[in-house]
Design an enzyme around this catalytic site. Sequence first.
Site, mmCIF file in Angstrom:
data_model
loop_
_atom_site.group_PDB
_atom_site.id
_atom_site.type_symbol
_atom_site.label_atom_id
_atom_site.label_comp_id
_atom_site.label_asym_id
_atom_site.label_seq_id
_atom_site.Cartn_x
_atom_site.Cartn_y
_atom_site.Cartn_z
ATOM 1 N N GLY A 139 47.122 71.884 13.959
ATOM 2 C CA GLY A 139 46.117 72.152 12.948
ATOM 3 C C GLY A 139 45.989 71.084 11.882
ATOM 4 O O GLY A 139 46.850 70.217 11.735
ATOM 5 N N GLU A 140 44.880 71.152 11.149
ATOM 6 C CA GLU A 140 44.613 70.205 10.075
ATOM 7 C C GLU A 140 44.854 70.923 8.736
ATOM 8 O O GLU A 140 44.076 71.793 8.341
ATOM 9 C CB GLU A 140 43.149 69.706 10.184
ATOM 10 C CG GLU A 140 42.614 68.983 8.978
ATOM 11 C CD GLU A 140 43.505 67.861 8.450
ATOM 12 O OE1 GLU A 140 44.126 67.133 9.251
ATOM 13 O OE2 GLU A 140 43.585 67.720 7.218
ATOM 14 N N SER B 44 50.398 65.942 6.424
ATOM 15 C CA SER B 44 49.682 64.924 7.182
ATOM 16 C C SER B 44 48.253 65.403 7.404
ATOM 17 O O SER B 44 48.030 66.511 7.876
ATOM 18 C CB SER B 44 50.375 64.708 8.532
ATOM 19 O OG SER B 44 49.599 63.855 9.347
ATOM 20 N N GLU C 185 53.310 76.557 17.281
ATOM 21 C CA GLU C 185 54.656 76.060 17.518
ATOM 22 C C GLU C 185 55.212 75.357 16.291
ATOM 23 O O GLU C 185 54.461 74.889 15.434
ATOM 24 C CB GLU C 185 54.662 75.127 18.722
ATOM 25 C CG GLU C 185 53.625 74.049 18.628
ATOM 26 C CD GLU C 185 53.383 73.348 19.962
ATOM 27 O OE1 GLU C 185 53.229 74.054 20.980
ATOM 28 O OE2 GLU C 185 53.351 72.123 19.980
ATOM 29 N N CYS D 102 58.912 70.568 11.612
ATOM 30 C CA CYS D 102 57.498 70.249 11.749
ATOM 31 C C CYS D 102 56.769 71.573 11.973
ATOM 32 O O CYS D 102 57.055 72.277 12.939
ATOM 33 C CB CYS D 102 57.322 69.309 12.943
ATOM 34 S SG CYS D 102 55.608 68.954 13.301
ATOM 35 N N SER E 258 46.414 60.181 8.908
ATOM 36 C CA SER E 258 46.349 59.698 10.287
ATOM 37 C C SER E 258 45.195 58.717 10.405
ATOM 38 O O SER E 258 44.037 59.107 10.361
ATOM 39 C CB SER E 258 46.126 60.878 11.235
ATOM 40 O OG SER E 258 47.220 61.757 11.155
ATOM 41 N N LEU E 259 45.534 57.454 10.556
ATOM 42 C CA LEU E 259 44.497 56.420 10.565
ATOM 43 C C LEU E 259 44.165 56.016 12.011
ATOM 44 O O LEU E 259 43.035 56.147 12.448
ATOM 45 C CB LEU E 259 44.998 55.230 9.740
ATOM 46 C CG LEU E 259 43.952 54.411 9.009
ATOM 47 C CD1 LEU E 259 43.011 55.270 8.189
ATOM 48 C CD2 LEU E 259 44.635 53.377 8.126
ATOM 49 N N HIS E 260 45.127 55.480 12.713
ATOM 50 C CA HIS E 260 45.047 55.185 14.155
ATOM 51 C C HIS E 260 44.078 54.079 14.563
ATOM 52 O O HIS E 260 44.109 53.638 15.725
ATOM 53 C CB HIS E 260 44.724 56.441 14.981
ATOM 54 C CG HIS E 260 45.672 57.567 14.776
ATOM 55 N ND1 HIS E 260 47.023 57.451 14.992
ATOM 56 C CD2 HIS E 260 45.482 58.848 14.355
ATOM 57 C CE1 HIS E 260 47.614 58.609 14.734
ATOM 58 N NE2 HIS E 260 46.710 59.465 14.334
ATOM 59 N N CYS F 103 44.911 64.171 21.173
ATOM 60 C CA CYS F 103 45.816 65.197 20.648
ATOM 61 C C CYS F 103 45.693 66.500 21.443
ATOM 62 O O CYS F 103 44.590 67.018 21.648
ATOM 63 C CB CYS F 103 45.486 65.440 19.181
ATOM 64 S SG CYS F 103 46.297 66.895 18.483
ATOM 65 N N CYS G 183 52.592 67.223 19.082
ATOM 66 C CA CYS G 183 51.706 68.204 18.499
ATOM 67 C C CYS G 183 50.919 69.024 19.527
ATOM 68 O O CYS G 183 50.122 68.493 20.283
ATOM 69 C CB CYS G 183 50.793 67.372 17.625
ATOM 70 S SG CYS G 183 49.400 68.138 16.919
ATOM 71 N N CYS H 247 40.449 65.338 17.760
ATOM 72 C CA CYS H 247 40.964 63.993 18.057
ATOM 73 C C CYS H 247 41.275 63.934 19.559
ATOM 74 O O CYS H 247 41.941 64.827 20.091
ATOM 75 C CB CYS H 247 42.213 63.709 17.236
ATOM 76 S SG CYS H 247 41.903 63.916 15.467
ATOM 77 N N ASN I 275 52.032 59.726 22.624
ATOM 78 C CA ASN I 275 52.632 60.705 23.502
ATOM 79 C C ASN I 275 51.516 61.117 24.470
ATOM 80 O O ASN I 275 50.548 61.727 24.037
ATOM 81 C CB ASN I 275 53.051 61.891 22.633
ATOM 82 C CG ASN I 275 54.208 62.651 23.202
ATOM 83 O OD1 ASN I 275 54.670 62.389 24.305
ATOM 84 N ND2 ASN I 275 54.669 63.610 22.431
ATOM 85 N N CYS J 171 42.838 73.427 16.543
ATOM 86 C CA CYS J 171 42.343 72.539 15.487
ATOM 87 C C CYS J 171 40.888 72.218 15.779
ATOM 88 O O CYS J 171 40.499 72.045 16.937
ATOM 89 C CB CYS J 171 43.162 71.253 15.427
ATOM 90 S SG CYS J 171 42.633 70.127 14.100
HETATM 91 N N1 SAH Z 1 46.110 67.360 11.655
HETATM 92 C C1 SAH Z 1 47.046 66.551 10.965
HETATM 93 C C2 SAH Z 1 48.481 66.935 11.199
HETATM 94 C C3 SAH Z 1 48.877 67.350 12.578
HETATM 95 S S1 SAH Z 1 48.918 66.052 13.773
HETATM 96 C C4 SAH Z 1 46.804 65.095 11.301
HETATM 97 O O1 SAH Z 1 46.070 64.816 12.223
HETATM 98 O O2 SAH Z 1 47.346 64.248 10.597
HETATM 99 C C5 SAH Z 1 50.359 65.115 13.293
HETATM 100 C C6 SAH Z 1 50.329 63.670 13.742
HETATM 101 O O3 SAH Z 1 50.484 63.582 15.170
HETATM 102 C C7 SAH Z 1 49.021 62.973 13.406
HETATM 103 O O4 SAH Z 1 49.270 61.691 12.894
HETATM 104 C C8 SAH Z 1 48.365 62.897 14.756
HETATM 105 O O5 SAH Z 1 47.395 61.892 14.808
HETATM 106 C C9 SAH Z 1 49.549 62.657 15.648
HETATM 107 N N2 SAH Z 1 49.313 62.889 17.072
HETATM 108 C C10 SAH Z 1 48.545 63.838 17.629
HETATM 109 N N3 SAH Z 1 48.576 63.724 18.978
HETATM 110 C C11 SAH Z 1 49.407 62.708 19.261
HETATM 111 C C12 SAH Z 1 49.843 62.094 20.473
HETATM 112 N N4 SAH Z 1 49.440 62.543 21.641
HETATM 113 N N5 SAH Z 1 50.682 61.042 20.383
HETATM 114 C C13 SAH Z 1 51.111 60.592 19.187
HETATM 115 N N6 SAH Z 1 50.734 61.119 18.009
HETATM 116 C C14 SAH Z 1 49.884 62.168 18.042
HETATM 117 FE FE1 SF4 Z 2 43.768 68.194 14.623
HETATM 118 FE FE2 SF4 Z 2 45.586 66.439 13.726
HETATM 119 FE FE3 SF4 Z 2 45.316 66.937 16.360
HETATM 120 FE FE4 SF4 Z 2 43.412 65.596 15.060
HETATM 121 S S1 SF4 Z 2 45.527 64.932 15.387
HETATM 122 S S2 SF4 Z 2 43.069 67.263 16.515
HETATM 123 S S3 SF4 Z 2 43.436 66.602 13.098
HETATM 124 S S4 SF4 Z 2 45.976 68.378 14.819
#
Ligand code: SAH
Ligand code: SF4
Length: 343
Positions: free
Chosen positions: A162-163, A194, A92, A105, A217-219, A119, A336, A116, A293, A112
Amino acid sequence: MLTPVYDLSFPELSSLMAEFGQPKYRADQIWKDLYQQFWNSPDQFTNLPSSLRSLLAEKLQFQIIKPARVVNSSDGQTVKTLFQLLDGKSIEAVLMRYEKRNTLCISTQAGCAMGCVFCATGQMGFKRHLSSGEIVAQVMHYARQLHELGEVVTNVVVMGMGEPFHNYDNTLAAIDRLNDPDGYNLGARRFTISSVGLIPAIKRFASEKRQINLAISLHAADDALRTSMLPVNKRYPIDELLEACREYVDMTGRRITFEWALVNGVNDTPAQAHLLARKLKGLLCHVNAIPLNPTQGYSGQPTTRENANKFKEILNSHGIPCTIRLRRGIDIQAGCGQLASQV
Ligand code: SAH
Ligand code: SF4
């Protein structure tokens, strides 16, 4: 097997034309037709002799991603498209229209491998890497639509499924292709990659001294919490990751963005904010926080407005810039992977 046209670099297109016995300038023509006229079907190339048009139709694949579902947000500002790839897999890409910006985006993989937990893409697992052409085609799809409205893509964030650093070569090849001043000509500074924090790739990216923006993406600010949310942290722990980020900033002079999905009671606490501030001290950076989200496979809930503001204030009080982003397009599941995970 036909060759996907968006997979071709300009030199590759040129040698293909040589193979076809065509004069050199045909490659220039086709390149401009593809990336400046946005043509995507051989019969549109009316500036070419019909014999060459037939040859293109016979040898090249133009439609390598097929829009399968389109969802508009209720405010009309966000458009999400689910594309079907030639092998039936789904990805998408989202267009976000905001003030004078048209930000896309885009995805770099179907699924992926990073897992995570919060996600939707991570929850579906890894399907495959996208080719450079499949990445380019997402941008061209929206560029074509905007062109018809007299508008242009202003920014591209590589934050879809994806990453990107797990598919490094194809992702960077796609961006290079879109940068081409003789082609689509969208400057490197308009792109943001990202990454979840794959250290060897960050080092490689730093050494290439590109103008592309980097977000990590630190979190979470400690290893235990980060590993529980992002399993990749076991392999690339937070202090080593931040060391690589410091190297990146030193080598490029560019500011780095850290992303933080605020989960209620998990990583939106004052303790996490203080620890984060300590770890980021002296680093040229910005923290982008958004409320989580919610996704089907994860029980965490979004932060509250109060906690989000408190989180931001703590970072600011330590001199660390932080923005709380609103969740845009939440009603169309712009998060995502949330559309593709349903099919
Ligand atoms: N794989 C890469 C890029 C795609 S994800 C990465 O992880 O950075 C893009 C961003 O969306 C990342 O910061 C990811 O942590 C965040 N993300 C994924 N799922 C999410 C969710 N449910 N709520 C908020 N942010 C989310
Ligand atoms: Fe992959 Fe980014 Fe989602 Fe983590 S947040 S599973 S790296 S797409």
